[in-house]
Scaffold this motif. Structure first.
Motif, PDB file in Angstrom:
ATOM      1  N   PRO A 145      -2.907 -21.563 112.719  1.00 36.50           N
ATOM      2  CA  PRO A 145      -4.155 -22.336 113.582  1.00 36.50           C
ATOM      3  C   PRO A 145      -3.847 -22.014 115.087  1.00 36.50           C
ATOM      4  O   PRO A 145      -4.674 -22.055 115.961  1.00 36.50           O
ATOM      5  CB  PRO A 145      -3.928 -23.739 113.575  1.00 36.50           C
ATOM      6  N   SER A 146      -2.541 -21.705 115.562  1.00 34.07           N
ATOM      7  CA  SER A 146      -2.373 -21.563 117.034  1.00 34.07           C
ATOM      8  C   SER A 146      -0.932 -20.788 117.233  1.00 34.07           C
ATOM      9  O   SER A 146       0.116 -21.268 116.829  1.00 34.07           O
ATOM     10  CB  SER A 146      -2.014 -22.914 117.775  1.00 34.07           C
ATOM     11  N   VAL A 147      -1.281 -19.433 117.790  1.00 38.12           N
ATOM     12  CA  VAL A 147      -0.268 -18.591 117.809  1.00 38.12           C
ATOM     13  C   VAL A 147       0.582 -18.673 119.043  1.00 38.12           C
ATOM     14  O   VAL A 147       0.098 -19.042 120.051  1.00 38.12           O
ATOM     15  CB  VAL A 147      -0.400 -16.900 117.557  1.00 38.12           C
ATOM     16  N   HIS A 148       2.026 -18.174 119.079  1.00 42.89           N
ATOM     17  CA  HIS A 148       2.998 -18.299 120.130  1.00 42.89           C
ATOM     18  C   HIS A 148       3.359 -16.678 120.193  1.00 42.89           C
ATOM     19  O   HIS A 148       3.395 -16.155 119.555  1.00 42.89           O
ATOM     20  CB  HIS A 148       4.167 -19.077 119.812  1.00 42.89           C
ATOM     21  N   ILE A 149       3.592 -16.681 121.395  1.00 46.21           N
ATOM     22  CA  ILE A 149       4.205 -15.155 121.920  1.00 46.21           C
ATOM     23  C   ILE A 149       5.131 -14.926 120.845  1.00 46.21           C
ATOM     24  O   ILE A 149       5.390 -13.716 120.611  1.00 46.21           O
ATOM     25  CB  ILE A 149       4.651 -15.272 123.309  1.00 46.21           C
ATOM     26  N   SER A 150       6.077 -15.623 120.414  1.00 46.62           N
ATOM     27  CA  SER A 150       7.080 -15.277 119.497  1.00 46.62           C
ATOM     28  C   SER A 150       6.624 -14.904 118.056  1.00 46.62           C
ATOM     29  O   SER A 150       7.592 -14.542 117.363  1.00 46.62           O
ATOM     30  CB  SER A 150       8.076 -16.582 119.409  1.00 46.62           C
ATOM     31  N   ASP A 151       5.401 -15.083 118.066  1.00 45.61           N
ATOM     32  CA  ASP A 151       4.888 -14.693 116.523  1.00 45.61           C
ATOM     33  C   ASP A 151       4.597 -13.122 116.809  1.00 45.61           C
ATOM     34  O   ASP A 151       4.232 -12.571 115.480  1.00 45.61           O
ATOM     35  CB  ASP A 151       3.431 -15.444 116.202  1.00 45.61           C
ATOM     36  N   THR A 152       4.842 -12.407 117.779  1.00 49.40           N
ATOM     37  CA  THR A 152       4.653 -11.007 117.906  1.00 49.40           C
ATOM     38  C   THR A 152       5.274 -10.261 116.871  1.00 49.40           C
ATOM     39  O   THR A 152       6.828 -10.553 117.024  1.00 49.40           O
ATOM     40  CB  THR A 152       4.714 -10.601 119.024  1.00 49.40           C
TER      41      THR A 152
END
Lengths: 117, 114
Positions: free
Chosen positions: B79-86
């Motif tokens: 639902p909400s991605v973070h930079i670290s999900d790259t």
């Protein structure tokens, strides 16, 4: 608990040379798998050991590839002689013996990046 | 034999936005389904897996996936991605039962934009 380890992390060799990749599975894992990813392509299955026996080697590309698993512990994958198309990332994975009909999770190592020039 | 199609090779998304990574599979037998993630310079890590039971599967890092048998899909969502999900995300399938090799998709690179 240590994860799956692979050595070396990188290898650059010339066409025609021999390279041996090593995989140390998680302690106690009877199942060991080798996979390969050629650049831009899918990760493809190479073979599967159960302890020291080859359960499935249907993915081995040709007879230049030889995999062994001494005493059911670590495994080696030798490429002899190496060709340009062998370049890619070689992954090793291990899993515990599961109950019949249950796929135990495969834990992957960081891979060995092989470049054949 | 099984096959996996990941429909998007790259997905750019802004930080805190939702994301869906699509995966379709093909198989003539019952399957297990997996999503793996590979962070830069690291090995593959299991995000989640579907073996049986509830079709909505929750994994690590806030990811979830829904198994849709009629559409032969197993899309991954957050639902909400973070930079670290790259990272690069791989959908995978194996036949159910016993020791089965895993068939991977080509991977989807998720690029989270600050």
């Amino acid at each position: 608990e240590a994860g799956v380890t692979q050595f070396p992390s990188h290898s650059v060799i010339e066409k025609g040379q021999t390279v041996t990749l090593r995989c140390d599975p998680i302690s106690g894992h009877d199942n060991l798998y080798w996979y390969r990813r050629v650049m831009g392509k899918e990760i493809k299955f190479l073979l599967h050991f159960v302890k020291e026996s080859k359960q499935d080697e249907s993915g081995m590309p040709n007879n230049r590839f030889l995999a062994e698993r001494t005493g059911g512990t670590y495994s080696t994958l030798k490429v002899q002689p190496a060709e340009l198309e062998d370049s890619g990332v070689y992954f090793c994975a291990s899993s515990q013996e599961g109950l019949a009909g249950f796929q135990e999770t495969q834990y992957f190592g960081p891979g060995t990046r092989l470049l054949v020039l | 034999a099984q096959s996996v199609t990941q429909l998007d090779s790259q997905v750019p998304v802004f930080e805190e936005a939702p994301v869906e990574l699509r995966c379709n599979y093909s198989s003539s037998v019952s399957v297990y389904l997996f999503w793996y993630v590979q962070y830069p310079n690291q090995g593959l890590q299991l995000l989640l897996k579907y073996l049986s039971g509830s079709t909505l599967v929750k994994g690590i890092n806030g990811f979830e996936a829904e198994f849709n048998k009629s559409q032969t899909s197993f899309h991954l969502r957050k639902p909400s991605v973070h930079i670290s999900d790259t990272a690069e995300y791989f959908c995978a399938v194996s036949a159910s039962g016993g020791y089965q090799k895993v068939t991977f998709g080509i991977g989807t690179k998720l690029q989270v934009i600050p």
